[in-house]
Structure formats: structure tokens, C-alpha cells
Design a protein around this motif. Structure first.
Motif, short mmCIF file in Angstrom:
data_model
loop_
_atom_site.label_atom_id
_atom_site.label_comp_id
_atom_site.label_asym_id
_atom_site.label_seq_id
_atom_site.Cartn_x
_atom_site.Cartn_y
_atom_site.Cartn_z
N LYS A 112 0.84 -1.21 0.00
CA LYS A 112 0.00 0.00 0.00
C LYS A 112 0.87 1.25 0.00
O LYS A 112 0.54 2.24 -0.66
CB LYS A 112 -0.92 0.00 1.23
N ILE A 115 2.16 2.06 -3.52
CA ILE A 115 1.13 2.71 -4.34
C ILE A 115 1.02 4.19 -3.95
O ILE A 115 0.97 5.08 -4.82
CB ILE A 115 -0.23 2.01 -4.17
N LEU A 116 1.00 4.46 -2.64
CA LEU A 116 0.91 5.84 -2.20
C LEU A 116 2.13 6.65 -2.59
O LEU A 116 2.03 7.83 -2.93
CB LEU A 116 0.72 5.89 -0.67
N GLU A 117 3.31 6.03 -2.58
CA GLU A 117 4.54 6.72 -2.98
C GLU A 117 4.46 7.13 -4.45
O GLU A 117 4.84 8.25 -4.82
CB GLU A 117 5.74 5.81 -2.74
N ARG A 118 3.96 6.22 -5.29
CA ARG A 118 3.81 6.56 -6.72
C ARG A 118 2.84 7.72 -6.91
O ARG A 118 3.09 8.64 -7.69
CB ARG A 118 3.32 5.34 -7.50
N ARG A 119 1.72 7.68 -6.21
CA ARG A 119 0.73 8.75 -6.34
C ARG A 119 1.31 10.09 -5.86
O ARG A 119 1.05 11.13 -6.45
CB ARG A 119 -0.52 8.42 -5.53
N THR A 120 2.11 10.02 -4.79
CA THR A 120 2.72 11.24 -4.27
C THR A 120 3.68 11.83 -5.29
O THR A 120 3.69 13.05 -5.53
CB THR A 120 3.48 10.93 -2.96
N GLN A 121 4.50 10.99 -5.91
CA GLN A 121 5.44 11.46 -6.93
C GLN A 121 4.71 12.09 -8.11
O GLN A 121 5.12 13.12 -8.64
CB GLN A 121 6.34 10.31 -7.41
N LYS A 122 3.61 11.47 -8.53
CA LYS A 122 2.83 12.04 -9.64
C LYS A 122 2.24 13.39 -9.26
O LYS A 122 2.24 14.33 -10.05
CB LYS A 122 1.70 11.07 -10.04
N ALA A 123 1.74 13.49 -8.03
CA ALA A 123 1.15 14.76 -7.58
C ALA A 123 2.20 15.86 -7.51
O ALA A 123 1.95 17.00 -7.92
CB ALA A 123 0.49 14.57 -6.22
N GLU A 126 3.01 16.98 -11.01
CA GLU A 126 1.91 17.79 -11.55
C GLU A 126 1.92 19.20 -10.98
O GLU A 126 1.71 20.19 -11.71
CB GLU A 126 0.57 17.11 -11.23
#
Length: 158
Positions: A112, A115-123, A126
Motif C-alpha cells: 500500500k 502505491i501511495l509513494e507513486r501517487r505522491t510522486q505524480k502529484a 503535476e
């Protein structure tokens, strides 16, 4: 109309005999008997093969060639080895460390967290893009600042 009882009785007995023969044939087929012979008699007899090697060099290793004295000696050796106590190598207790109490939580949450690390990097990426779009002119300044910082950071590493 008169029915001939004698002719009818002989006809019934003949049919009963035919039925009895058919039933006997069916029983024989079910049990494996044919023409009074058992099914085992119809099968070919098995051929028993000898697994003794024909080459004499191979026979030296076979169990049949070994004498009882050789086997007794080996058994005695094994029994003597079993009597000797096993010495357990000293284990350095300082190297043994128990697991931390939260190791199972870390194991369960690692997927989990990925997954959160990837989302953080994308945010983060952006947000950087949005800021750069707002200040197009500042892009050149950011590149210049970044290029000037790179040589300084390499010197600090050395």
C-alpha cells in the motif's frame, strides 16, 4: 378354442432354458469366465526378468555379492557413530536478534505504501508543471539556477 396345455408347457420350458442360458452367459462375461475357463487362464503369463547385471564389474557393486561380514562391519560402524554425542557449534548469541514488534505491520503495509509513494510522486510532478506553466519566463531562470548549483554540489561531494 382349446389350448393345448402340453404344447404350451414345453414351449414355456424351452423359453425358460434359453433365458437361463443367456443369463449364465451374462454372468460369465461379468465375472470374466468364457467357455468354462477363468479370465486368468486367457491372459498371457508374466515373464519374470532377472535384474542381475551381466557385466562382472557391475556385479561387484551389487548387494548379492557382498558378504554378511561386510554388512555387519558397516552396521557396527554406523552404530558406533550413533553412540558418539553430537557437538553443536557455539552460536554467537549477540548476532541473534529478535524481530521488531512491528515487522508484520511493515510487511502488510509495504504494498500500500508503494502505491501511495507513486501517487505522491505524480502529484508533486503535476504541481511543478502547473507552477512552471504559470511562470513560463521563470523556466529559464530555474534552468540557469539548476545548472549553476550542479557543479557546486559535485565539488561538495568530492
Amino acid at each position: 378354442m382349446e389350448v393345448d396345455t402340453e404344447a404350451g408347457a414345453t414351449n414355456l420350458t424351452a423359453e425358460a432354458l434359453k433365458r437361463k442360458e443367456r443369463l449364465q452367459k451374462m454372468r460369465n462375461l461379468a465375472t470374466g469366465k468364457t467357455d468354462g475357463k477363468k479370465a486368468d487362464e486367457n491372459l498371457p503369463k508374466p515373464i519374470f526378468r532377472s535384474y542381475r547385471p551381466k557385466d562382472e564389474s557391475l556385479m561387484e557393486n551389487s548387494l548379492e555379492q557382498k558378504t554378511a561380514g561386510d554388512i555387519e562391519k558397516k552396521v557396527e560402524e554406523q552404530l558406533e557413530l550413533a553412540k558418539t554425542p553430537l557437538t553443536i557449534e557455539d552460536i554467537d548469541i549477540s548476532n541473534l536478534a529478535p524481530r521488531k514488534p512491528d515487522w508484520d505491520l511493515k510487511r502488510d503495509l509495504s504494498k500500500k505504501l508503494e502505491i501511495l509513494e507513486r501517487r505522491t510522486q505524480k502529484a508533486i510532478a503535476e504541481l511543478i508543471r502547473e507552477r512552471l506553466k504559470e511562470n513560463q519566463e521563470d523556466i529559464f531562470q530555474a534552468v540557469n539556477v539548476g545548472s549553476s548549483i550542479m557543479p557546486q554540489s559535485q565539488e561538495d561531494d568530492d
